[in-house]
Design a protein around this motif. Structure first.
Motif, mmCIF file in Angstrom:
data_model
loop_
_atom_site.group_PDB
_atom_site.id
_atom_site.type_symbol
_atom_site.label_atom_id
_atom_site.label_comp_id
_atom_site.label_asym_id
_atom_site.label_seq_id
_atom_site.Cartn_x
_atom_site.Cartn_y
_atom_site.Cartn_z
ATOM 1 N N LEU A 120 -11.068 3.045 2.345
ATOM 2 C CA LEU A 120 -12.030 2.002 2.720
ATOM 3 C C LEU A 120 -12.844 2.395 3.942
ATOM 4 O O LEU A 120 -14.040 2.107 4.033
ATOM 5 N N HIS A 121 -12.190 3.043 4.898
ATOM 6 C CA HIS A 121 -12.886 3.426 6.134
ATOM 7 C C HIS A 121 -13.961 4.464 5.850
ATOM 8 O O HIS A 121 -15.045 4.447 6.449
ATOM 9 N N ARG A 171 -16.925 1.730 -5.266
ATOM 10 C CA ARG A 171 -17.342 2.563 -4.145
ATOM 11 C C ARG A 171 -17.373 4.050 -4.481
ATOM 12 O O ARG A 171 -18.105 4.823 -3.868
ATOM 13 N N ALA A 172 -16.526 4.469 -5.420
ATOM 14 C CA ALA A 172 -16.469 5.879 -5.817
ATOM 15 C C ALA A 172 -15.691 5.984 -7.118
ATOM 16 O O ALA A 172 -14.967 5.056 -7.506
ATOM 17 N N ARG A 173 -15.825 7.120 -7.788
ATOM 18 C CA ARG A 173 -15.046 7.427 -8.988
ATOM 19 C C ARG A 173 -14.441 8.809 -8.807
ATOM 20 O O ARG A 173 -15.168 9.801 -8.745
ATOM 21 N N MET A 174 -13.118 8.850 -8.723
ATOM 22 C CA MET A 174 -12.440 10.135 -8.524
ATOM 23 C C MET A 174 -10.968 9.999 -8.873
ATOM 24 O O MET A 174 -10.439 8.890 -8.973
ATOM 25 N N HIS A 220 -5.860 -1.743 3.909
ATOM 26 C CA HIS A 220 -5.652 -0.718 2.878
ATOM 27 C C HIS A 220 -4.602 -1.110 1.858
ATOM 28 O O HIS A 220 -4.696 -0.715 0.691
ATOM 29 N N ASP A 221 -3.600 -1.908 2.256
ATOM 30 C CA ASP A 221 -2.570 -2.342 1.298
ATOM 31 C C ASP A 221 -3.173 -3.220 0.207
ATOM 32 O O ASP A 221 -3.002 -2.969 -0.998
#
Length: 296
Positions: free
Chosen positions: A141-142, A81-84, A206-207
């Motif tokens: 996630l949200h 979803r992202a790279r950070m 989220h866990d």
């Protein structure tokens, strides 16, 4: 008598420093000190919670089905979803207000720092401080595009078997299609007795998400991963629900989560923390346990 060399003295000094560090670092499973004066009756007061919290749990309990959980896990394995980095992720998360939490409305980054600082003040190991710092980052996630907060936050429970009466607002599960399923509504459902938590499906949130993100992208010890994965599984670690599914291997996980929980829960009443003041300290810790870039 020949005086010791400068290098010899320097080595002794270094050894003393290491011993002092060990003395200052308490075992992760020692009882916490920071919350001794907390009024614990003021936390997790769901009967007095606002309509926002009650509406959240009704939606979560009705929509967290076996079918949904199978689908979302399949999607997780296919999607980056992202790279950070970790600190960047903390700053991004700061825009979220958790609709399931009756205890606080502080920003997400402030809660993470309050948790980590409480662990740090108690002299717990660096890896546990880091676990406190990142434990809620799965709420990203949200922001990445979940179906709502109901599949991100809130207490965790088991899907695929009878919903425990020890869950928050247990009556709201009656709107879940699995509630009357001939298999999913039975005591063990699709599981074998004492099969172990690694072999059951927890409600997606989220866990669970952060656990799967970090287990192969960090050098955190197993206890830290337990703290991350199960910290919202309150019916288990607080109410002793679902014990008919656990096995001996889960005892270490239970000990870890119970050691972590006071810092997560009771630090919410602590004084505000200036992120910029503590940022250098935590950036140094982040570098010890995580790569520069995480795939989310």
């Amino acid at each position: 008598m020949i005086p010791p060399s400068a290098q010899y003295l320097e080595d002794i000094s270094d050894n003393i420093d290491e011993v002092n560090k060990l003395k200052a670092s308490r075992a992760w499973d020692e009882a916490s000190d920071f919350d001794n004066n907390k009024d614990k009756t003021k936390f997790r007061q769901y009967e007095e919670a606002c309509d926002r919290v009650k509406a959240f749990y009704k939606e979560q309990h009705e929509k967290q089905t076996v079918e949904f959980n199978l689908k979302v896990r399949a999607s997780f394995k296919k999607t980056v979803r992202a790279r950070m980095g970790i600190w960047e992720a903390m700053e991004l998360l700061n825009t979220l207000v958790d609709q399931s939490d009756p205890d606080t409305s502080v920003s997400q980054i402030e809660h993470l720092l309050q948790t980590a600082e409480a662990i740090r003040r108690d002299g717990k190991p660096e890896w546990m401080q880091v676990a406190g710092l990142v434990h809620d980052l799965g709420k990203l996630l949200h922001i990445f595009g979940s179906e709502g907060q109901w599949d991100v936050v809130g207490d965790t429970f088991v899907v695929g078997c009878k919903f425990s009466e020890k869950n928050i607002y247990p009556e709201s599960f009656k709107g879940n299609p699995d509630f009357r399923d001939p298999v999913y509504s039975t005591e063990h459902g699709v599981y074998k007795p004492h099969c172990g938590l690694d072999n059951v499906m927890l409600s997606w949130g989220h866990d669970e998400y952060l656990y799967h993100v970090l287990r192969n992208q960090s050098s955190l010890p197993e206890e830290a991963l337990y703290m991350i994965r199960y910290h919202s599984f309150y019916p288990w670690h607080r109410e002793d629900a679902y014990m008919h599914l656990t096995n001996a291997n889960d005892q270490r996980a239970l000990e870890a989560v119970r050691a972590f929980n006071p810092y997560d829960l009771y630090s919410k009443s602590d004084d505000p923390i200036d992120p910029e003041k503590v940022k250098p300290y935590y950036q140094a810790l982040i570098a010890k346990f995580f790569p520069e870039i995480i795939e989310w």
